[in-house]
Design a protein around this motif. Structure first.
Motif, PDB file in Angstrom:
ATOM      1  N   LEU A  23       0.817  -1.209   0.000  1.00 48.33           N
ATOM      2  CA  LEU A  23       0.000   0.000   0.000  1.00 48.33           C
ATOM      3  C   LEU A  23       0.854   1.263   0.000  1.00 48.33           C
ATOM      4  CD1 LEU A  23      -2.807  -1.058   2.504  1.00 48.33           C
ATOM      5  CD2 LEU A  23      -2.948  -0.892   0.022  1.00 48.33           C
ATOM      6  N   ALA A  24       2.091   1.168   0.480  1.00 48.71           N
ATOM      7  CA  ALA A  24       3.010   2.308   0.437  1.00 48.71           C
ATOM      8  C   ALA A  24       3.715   2.430  -0.904  1.00 48.71           C
ATOM      9  CB  ALA A  24       4.042   2.195   1.553  1.00 48.71           C
ATOM     10  N   GLY A  25       3.419   1.524  -1.858  1.00 48.96           N
ATOM     11  CA  GLY A  25       4.011   1.583  -3.186  1.00 48.96           C
ATOM     12  C   GLY A  25       5.297   0.808  -3.327  1.00 48.96           C
ATOM     13  N   GLY A  26       5.680   0.018  -2.310  1.00 49.49           N
ATOM     14  CA  GLY A  26       6.923  -0.730  -2.378  1.00 49.49           C
ATOM     15  C   GLY A  26       6.699  -2.214  -2.555  1.00 49.49           C
ATOM     16  N   HIS A  27       7.761  -2.974  -2.357  1.00 48.35           N
ATOM     17  CA  HIS A  27       7.657  -4.429  -2.432  1.00 48.35           C
ATOM     18  C   HIS A  27       8.565  -5.048  -1.376  1.00 48.35           C
ATOM     19  CE1 HIS A  27      10.869  -3.267  -5.283  1.00 48.35           C
ATOM     20  NE2 HIS A  27      11.496  -4.355  -4.853  1.00 48.35           N
ATOM     21  N   LEU A  28       8.162  -6.212  -0.889  1.00 44.12           N
ATOM     22  CA  LEU A  28       8.810  -6.892   0.237  1.00 44.12           C
ATOM     23  C   LEU A  28       9.465  -8.168  -0.237  1.00 44.12           C
ATOM     24  CD1 LEU A  28       9.001  -6.933   3.483  1.00 44.12           C
ATOM     25  CD2 LEU A  28       7.109  -8.556   3.344  1.00 44.12           C
TER      26      LEU A  28
END
Length: 531
Positions: A359-364
Motif C-alpha cells: 500500500l506504500a508503493g513498495g515491495h517486500l
C-alpha cells in the motif's frame, strides 16, 4: 525410570548412545589401530575420549566430528580401514549428511580425506601408492555412502515436514476463510455507515453553519444553529469511533506513539537482550513509507526473537537514489543452538507486512539469507518509494503450498539421484585410477634382460638392489602360480620380463643378504600338479 526415559529421548541420551556404539570396538578389537598395532589400555582410553569430543561437537560442527575418526584411521594406517574406528567413521559420516544442509560440505570433506591420504603416501617412507588406492575404496564405503544416506534421510524429513506444513496451512486457510467473510461484512457495515450517516451529518452541519451566519435570524436562533453544528461534529466523531471498533474485534490499541523512530525500536530490542545492531539512517520519508519501514523492522525483530533466539541481527537502512527508493533489510544469522520447536504461529505477520509495504508503493522480500540453505539465517527486506502518494503495487499471489511440496519432493528425488551417481562416479574413478596404477606398476616392474644377465650369484643385496625395478611383478607380493622357493632361501623376489604379460618372470632369491638363486619361472597350475 522416567528420568532414564527422558534421558534416552533427549539429545544428550542420543549422543551418549552414539558414543557407546563407536567406542566399544576400540576396547574389544584385538588390534584397533590397524594390523600389528595392538594398543595398551591407556591409548584406547585416549581414543575413546577423542571420539567423545567428536560426538559432543557433532551437532554444531558435524564436519569436525566426522574428521576425528577419519584422522585417527589415517594415523593408524594409510589404507584408513581399522577395526576400531570403522563404525565411528560410518556413523559420524552419516550424521554429517544428516546435519549439514549444503551438498558441497560432504564433497569437500570426502575430497579432503582423499588428499590427506595422498599426502600421507607422498611424505611417509615405505608407504606405496597402492595403499592410497585401498584408502580410496575404504573412504567410498565408510564416508561417501554413509554421508549420502544421511543426506537422503535429511531430505526425507524435509518432505515429511513440508507435508505437515501443507496440512496445517490448509487448516489455517479454512479458518481464515470464515474470518475473512466476517471482516468483509464488517467493512461493508462501516462503509454503509460512512456513506449514509456521514453524508447526512455533513449536510446537517453545513445547513447549521448557514443558519448560524444568517442575518435574518435573531441571536438566540443563531446560537441554537451553532449548537446544532457542534452536535453534528460530535456525532461524526462518534461515528469514527464506531467504525474503529468494527475494524477488528480483538486487535489491541496501539501503545507506542505514531512517530516512534526505528532507532528507538532497535534500542529497546537491544536493552531486552537481543544482539542487534543498526547501520545507516533514513530521513524525510513520506508518512506511509516511514511507517512501513518501522513495521518491517518491528516484525523482523519479533520473528528473529521468536524463531532464532540468540542469533545476531543486523538492521540496515539506506537510500537508492538512482531508483528513488528507501531500502531496509533486517538479517539474522542462524540460531546458535538450532531452531526452537515449532510454535503454533499462524504465520500471518509477513502477509500483513507485505500488504503494508504494497500500500506504500513498495515491495517486500523475505526468505533464507543464503540460497539453498534452510537453516543458514533469514532476511526481511523492503524497497519503498521516496515520493509521497505513490500508487500501491499489485497484490502478490498467495504462496502455493502444493508447489512448495513439489519442490521438496524434487529435492528428495535429486538426493536419491545423487546417492546413485556419486558412488558410481567415485567407483568409476577408483577403477580408472586402479587400472592406471596397474599399467604404471607393470612398466616399473620390468627387469631388463641385460641387467638380469649381469647379476651374479653371491652378490650382496645392497649391491643388487639399486639395479632392481621400483615394483615387483605383483605389487610386492608373490604371484599366484609361481613355484615353491628353493630350500634354505630367506626371500624371493619376482620381476616381469615384459610389461605386457606377467609370465615368464625373473626370480631372485636371497639368503643372509646375498643373492643365492636366480632363474626364469613360468606359471604353474597347482591344482593340476597336486592332482
Amino acid at each position: 525410570m522416567r528420568r532414564v526415559k527422558r534421558l534416552a529421548e533427549s539429545e544428550r541420551g542420543a549422543d551418549l548412545l552414539s558414543w557407546l556404539v563407536i567406542s566399544v570396538p576400540v576396547f574389544i578389537a584385538d588390534e584397533p589401530f590397524g594390523p600389528g598395532r595392538a594398543a595398551p589400555l591407556a591409548a584406547r582410553a585416549v581414543a575413546a575420549l577423542l571420539l567423545a569430543s567428536a560426538v559432543a561437537a557433532g551437532r554444531r560442527h558435524p564436519v569436525v566430528a566426522a574428521a576425528v575418526p577419519a584422522a585417527m584411521g589415517l594415523a593408524a594406517t594409510a589404507e584408513l580401514y581399522t577395526t576400531g574406528f570403522t563404525i565411528a567413521q560410518v556413523l559420524l559420516a552419516f550424521l554429517l549428511g544428516r546435519r549439514a544442509p549444503a551438498l558441497r560440505t560432504g564433497l569437500l570433506f570426502f575430497g579432503g580425506v582423499c588428499l590427506a591420504g595422498l599426502a600421507l603416501v607422498t611424505f611417509t617412507p615405505g608407504v606405496r601408492l597402492s595403499e592410497w588406492l585401498s584408502m580410496l575404496a575404504t573412504a567410498l564405503l565408510t564416508i561417501m555412502l554413509p554421508w549420502l544416506t544421511g543426506r537422503y534421510a535429511r531430505q526425507h524429513d524435509e518432505i515429511v515436514r513440508a507435508g505437515w506444513e501443507l496440512a496445517e496451512r490448509l487448516e489455517r486457510e479454512q479458518h481464515l476463510a470464515g474470518e475473512r467473510a466476517r471482516l468483509l461484512e464488517r467493512s461493508r457495515i462501516a462503509g454503509d455507515m460512512h456513506d449514509s450517516l456521514g453524508h447526512e451529518l455533513s449536510l446537517i452541519a453545513l445547513r447549521a453553519a448557514a443558519l448560524q451566519v444568517d442575518p435574518r435570524l435573531d441571536p438566540p436562533a443563531r446560537q441554537a444553529a451553532g449548537e446544532l453544528r457542534a452536535a453534528a461534529a460530535r456525532a461524526t466523531e462518534r461515528l469514527r469511533e464506531v467504525i474503529g471498533v468494527l475494524r477488528e474485534g480483538g486487535e489491541p490499541a496501539p501503545v507506542l506513539p505514531s512517530d516512534d523512530p526505528v532507532a528507538a525500536l532497535v534500542d529497546r530490542a537491544a536493552a531486552a537482550g537481543m544482539a542487534v545492531t543498526l547501520e545507516g539512517e533514513l530521513d524525510s520519508l513520506p508518512p506511509m513509507a516511514d511507517r512501513a519501514v518501522y513495521r518491517v523492522v518491528q516484525e523482523a525483530l519479533t520473528n528473529a526473537a521468536k524463531h532464532a533466539p540468540g542469533a545476531s541481527v543486523t538492521v540496515r537502512l539506506g537510500m537508492d537514489r538512482d531508483a528513488g527508493e528507501a531500502v531496509v533489510t533486517v538479517t539474522n544469522t542462524a540460531p546458535p543452538h538450532g531452531p526452537p520447536p515449532r510454535a503454533g504461529s499462524a504465520g500471518h505477520g509477513l502477509i500483513g507486512l507485505d500488504e503494508r509495504v504494497r500500500l506504500a508503493g513498495g515491495h517486500l522480500r523475505a526468505g533464507p539469507a543464503h540460497a539453498g540453505l534452510a537453516d543458514g539465517g533469514f532476511v526481511v527486506g523492503a524497497r519503498l518509494p521516496l515520493v509521497p502518494g505513490a500508487a500501491a503495487g499489485p497484490v502478490g499471489a498467495p504462496p502455493d503450498a502444493r508447489r512448495e511440496l513439489a519442490l521438496a519432493r524434487r529435492k528428495v528425488r535429486r538426493s536419491v539421484i545423487d546417492a546413485i551417481w556419486m558412488p558410481v562416479a567415485a567407483a568409476t574413478a577408483l577403477l580408472a585410477l586402479t587400472f592406471g596404477f596397474d599399467v604404471y606398476a607393470a612398466r616399473r616392474s620390468v627387469l631388463p634382460a641385460g641387467v638380469y644377465a649381469q647379476m651374479r650369484v653371491g652378490e650382496s643385496l645392497p649391491a643388487v638392489e639399486p639395479r632392481l625395478p621400483a615394483y615387483q611383478a605383483e605389487r610386492d607380493r608373490r604371484p599366484d602360480g609361481s613355484p615353491q622357493d628353493p630350500p634354505g632361501t630367506d626371500e624371493c623376489r619376482f620381476y616381469r620380463t615384459t610389461a605386457r604379460s606377467l609370465w615368464p618372470v625373473y626370480r631372485l632369491c636371497f639368503t643372509d643378504g646375498r643373492l643365492t638363486h636366480k632363474d626364469e619361472v613360468r606359471w604353474q597350475d597347482r591344482r593340476r600338479l597336486s592332482g
